[in-house]
Structure formats: structure tokens, C-alpha cells
Design a protein around this motif. Structure first.
Motif, short mmCIF file in Angstrom:
data_model
loop_
_atom_site.label_atom_id
_atom_site.label_comp_id
_atom_site.label_asym_id
_atom_site.label_seq_id
_atom_site.Cartn_x
_atom_site.Cartn_y
_atom_site.Cartn_z
N UNK A 234 0.78 -1.22 0.00
CA UNK A 234 0.00 0.00 0.00
C UNK A 234 0.82 1.28 0.00
N UNK A 235 0.19 2.33 0.44
CA UNK A 235 0.71 3.70 0.41
C UNK A 235 0.73 4.24 1.83
N UNK A 236 1.79 4.98 2.17
CA UNK A 236 1.86 5.61 3.48
C UNK A 236 2.55 6.96 3.37
N UNK A 237 2.07 7.93 4.12
CA UNK A 237 2.77 9.21 4.23
C UNK A 237 3.98 9.02 5.15
N UNK A 238 5.01 9.82 4.92
CA UNK A 238 6.20 9.79 5.78
C UNK A 238 6.12 10.97 6.73
N UNK A 239 6.07 10.66 8.02
CA UNK A 239 5.96 11.72 9.02
C UNK A 239 7.28 12.24 9.52
N UNK A 240 8.31 11.39 9.43
CA UNK A 240 9.63 11.83 9.88
C UNK A 240 10.71 10.99 9.21
N UNK A 241 11.83 11.62 8.99
CA UNK A 241 13.05 10.96 8.54
C UNK A 241 14.14 11.37 9.52
N UNK A 242 14.63 10.41 10.26
CA UNK A 242 15.54 10.69 11.38
C UNK A 242 14.84 11.67 12.33
N UNK A 243 15.44 12.82 12.59
CA UNK A 243 14.82 13.78 13.52
C UNK A 243 13.97 14.83 12.80
N UNK A 244 13.95 14.78 11.48
CA UNK A 244 13.21 15.77 10.71
C UNK A 244 11.74 15.40 10.62
N UNK A 245 10.88 16.28 11.10
CA UNK A 245 9.43 16.10 10.98
C UNK A 245 9.00 16.66 9.62
N UNK A 246 8.23 15.86 8.88
CA UNK A 246 7.78 16.27 7.55
C UNK A 246 6.31 16.67 7.59
N UNK A 247 5.92 17.66 6.76
CA UNK A 247 4.51 18.08 6.74
C UNK A 247 3.61 16.95 6.26
N UNK A 248 2.39 16.94 6.80
CA UNK A 248 1.41 15.93 6.43
C UNK A 248 0.14 16.54 5.86
N UNK A 249 0.16 17.86 5.65
CA UNK A 249 -1.06 18.56 5.23
C UNK A 249 -1.04 19.02 3.78
N UNK A 250 -0.08 18.57 2.98
CA UNK A 250 -0.04 18.99 1.58
C UNK A 250 -1.26 18.44 0.84
N UNK A 251 -1.99 19.27 0.10
CA UNK A 251 -3.15 18.76 -0.65
C UNK A 251 -2.78 17.61 -1.58
N UNK A 252 -1.60 17.67 -2.18
CA UNK A 252 -1.21 16.62 -3.11
C UNK A 252 -1.06 15.27 -2.41
N UNK A 253 -0.71 15.29 -1.13
CA UNK A 253 -0.56 14.03 -0.40
C UNK A 253 -1.89 13.29 -0.34
N UNK A 254 -2.96 14.02 -0.10
CA UNK A 254 -4.29 13.40 -0.08
C UNK A 254 -4.67 12.88 -1.46
N UNK A 255 -4.30 13.63 -2.49
CA UNK A 255 -4.58 13.20 -3.87
C UNK A 255 -3.84 11.91 -4.19
N UNK A 256 -2.58 11.85 -3.78
CA UNK A 256 -1.77 10.65 -4.04
C UNK A 256 -2.36 9.43 -3.34
#
Length: 268
Positions: A234-256
């Protein structure tokens, strides 16, 4: 057979023998594809068949008939472990034992209970590693398992494979993509073109969503509007890479996510 970990193994449509399993268990020269099957269907079947054919040509100098592959998958699905009929995790290994160099390639189909979908949001731990001969899905995934376990021990869901200079390649068992405004950016580095990735690329093109490939470095990650991973589960959003927090609110993320979930299933 009973138990969630049980598997049915067939080679060319018959029960696998000790010799078959010994060759593969001892690190035999082989390649494979893995898929999730639901009600006798899987996503990206044409991509799976093309992958197997191309790798067989490269490794053994001969093609692989897609109809043969489909027939053997259907045969194996017809009587899998308890609880497995048309729903399963299926893996197709292609190999030719070294003692029969002029013989035809052989196909082992394994059938296991269906795999669970990934969490909606995952965390990745970057590690210094790139898969050898990365364009092939080949046997010998020790390093991927090793780094995956290290990542899990540190509270992450998967390892992110990174090459020289911090160039991002792929997840240990996934492809990774990044969001830049209204565009998907795939890392341009040695990596496997995963089936789920190819399916999503096709769906992006159909939906008119822009995507491109270019080198991505760890130092670039703060500039992206989000990231995601894909594989057969399946598909999953990435919330963090190492200590870096990544945004989860991008409209394109929901489209993907919607495109990945809506992708069609092909009858095996």
C-alpha cells in the motif's frame, strides 16, 4: 496447513522439493516479484510480468512467458494454506540451478496469507547503504533486513537507503517519493522501479499530476512539502526521517493516497 506463517510452495506447478528449497536457501542466483492478491486480482499485473521477463532475459538470456507465470500463480492459489484462496501474499521466484546451466528456468510460487496494509504515517531511519544491482529484484536481501531491524530497534518503521554524498535512493522495501508544490519528485538514484511506484506513476499521468525524477539529497529534505512511500502492501505518508518532521497537510498528499487506493486490480 495451519498458522499465519505457513506457506504453500510450488515449483513449476508441483510441490517444492528439498533440492529446490536448498538451492534458494543457500543463496541461489535468482530474481523475484512479490504481490498482494485479493479475490484473484492484483495491481500492476502487466508490470510484474514485464519485470520478470526483463530480469530473466538479463540473468539467463531468455524470455519468460507471462501466461506461464499467470497459470502457475493461479494453480498455487487454488489450494493455499488454511484461510488463503483468492486472497494472498504471492511471490514468484525465477531460478535455474547451477547444475543445469542449459536447462529452462524454473518458477517457484509461494502463497501465504495476505499482508496487512501499512500504517497511514510512517517514520524512516536513514542508513548508508545502496542495494547492489538495484534495478533488479534479486535474492540476497540481508542488508535490507539488517538495516530494517536497526531502524525498528530505534522506533522507526523502515530504513531509508542513502548513497554517497547523502543521495536518497529508496526504502529498504519501498520506493519513496517527495512532494514539491503540485509535483511529485522521485529520487534519481540506483533503485528498484517498484510495481506500486509504476502503478502510481501511471495513475498520476492519467490524472494530470506532474511528476519528475531528479537527485534528492538528505540536505534537501527540509525543502519538501511532504513525502510518501509505496510498495505492494500500500501507500503511506512519511511523518519523519531521522529527527526531521515532515509536513502531512499537503493537498497533493491526499490526492496521491486517493489515486493509490483507487488504482485498478487486474485478474491473474
Amino acid at each position: 496447513m495451519t498458522g499465519a506463517a505457513q506457506a504453500k510452495l510450488e515449483v513449476d506447478g508441483r510441490a517444492a522439493t528439498v533440492d529446490d528449497l536448498t538451492y534458494l536457501a543457500m543463496g541461489g542466483y535468482s530474481h523475484f516479484t512479490a504481490m498482494q492478491v485479493r479475490d484473484g486480482r492484483t495491481r500492476g499485473l502487466g508490470f510484474h510480468l514485464a519485470r520478470l521477463d526483463a530480469a530473466t532475459r538479463e540473468l539467463y538470456g531468455e524470455g519468460l512467458d507471462g501466461e506461464r507465470v499467470r497459470e502457475l500463480i493461479r494453480h498455487a492459489l487454488a489450494g493455499g494454506p488454511d484461510g488463503v484462496t483468492g486472497d494472498a501474499s504471492v511471490r514468484v521466484n525465477v531460478f535455474r540451478p547451477e547444475d543445469t546451466p542449459g536447462g529452462a528456468v524454473r518458477l517457484m510460487v509461494s502463497v501465504r496469507p495476505p499482508g496487512a496494509a501499512p500504517a497511514e504515517v510512517v517514520g524512516l531511519r536513514a542508513v548508508d547503504h545502496q542495494r547492489p544491482v538495484a534495478h533488479l529484484k534479486h535474492s540476497g536481501g540481508f542488508a535490507q533486513a539488517y538495516y530494517g531491524r536497526l531502524a525498528a530497534d530505534e522506533g522507526f518503521d523502515e530504513a531509508l537507503l542513502v548513497g554517497p554524498g547523502g543521495v536518497v535512493a529508496e526504502g529498504a522495501i519501498t520506493n519513496i517519493g517527495f512532494i514539491e508544490g503540485d509535483t511529485v519528485v522521485w529520487p534519481d538514484a540506483p533503485a528498484l522501479n517498484g510495481i506500486a511506484m509504476q502503478v502510481l506513476e501511471r495513475e498520476l499521468a492519467s490524472a494530470g499530476v506532474s511528476s519528475k525524477r531528479r537527485p534528492v539529497f538528505l540536505s534537501d529534505l527540509p525543502s519538501f512539502d511532504g513525502a510518501f512511500v509505496t510498495n505492494s502492501r500500500g501507500f503511506a505518508a512519511v511523518g519523519r526521517i531521522d529527527r526531521l518532521e515532515l509536513p502531512l497537510d499537503a493537498p497533493l498528499l491526499a490526492t496521491l493516497r486517493a489515486l493509490a487506493h483507487a488504482a485498478p486490480w487486474d485478474t491473474v
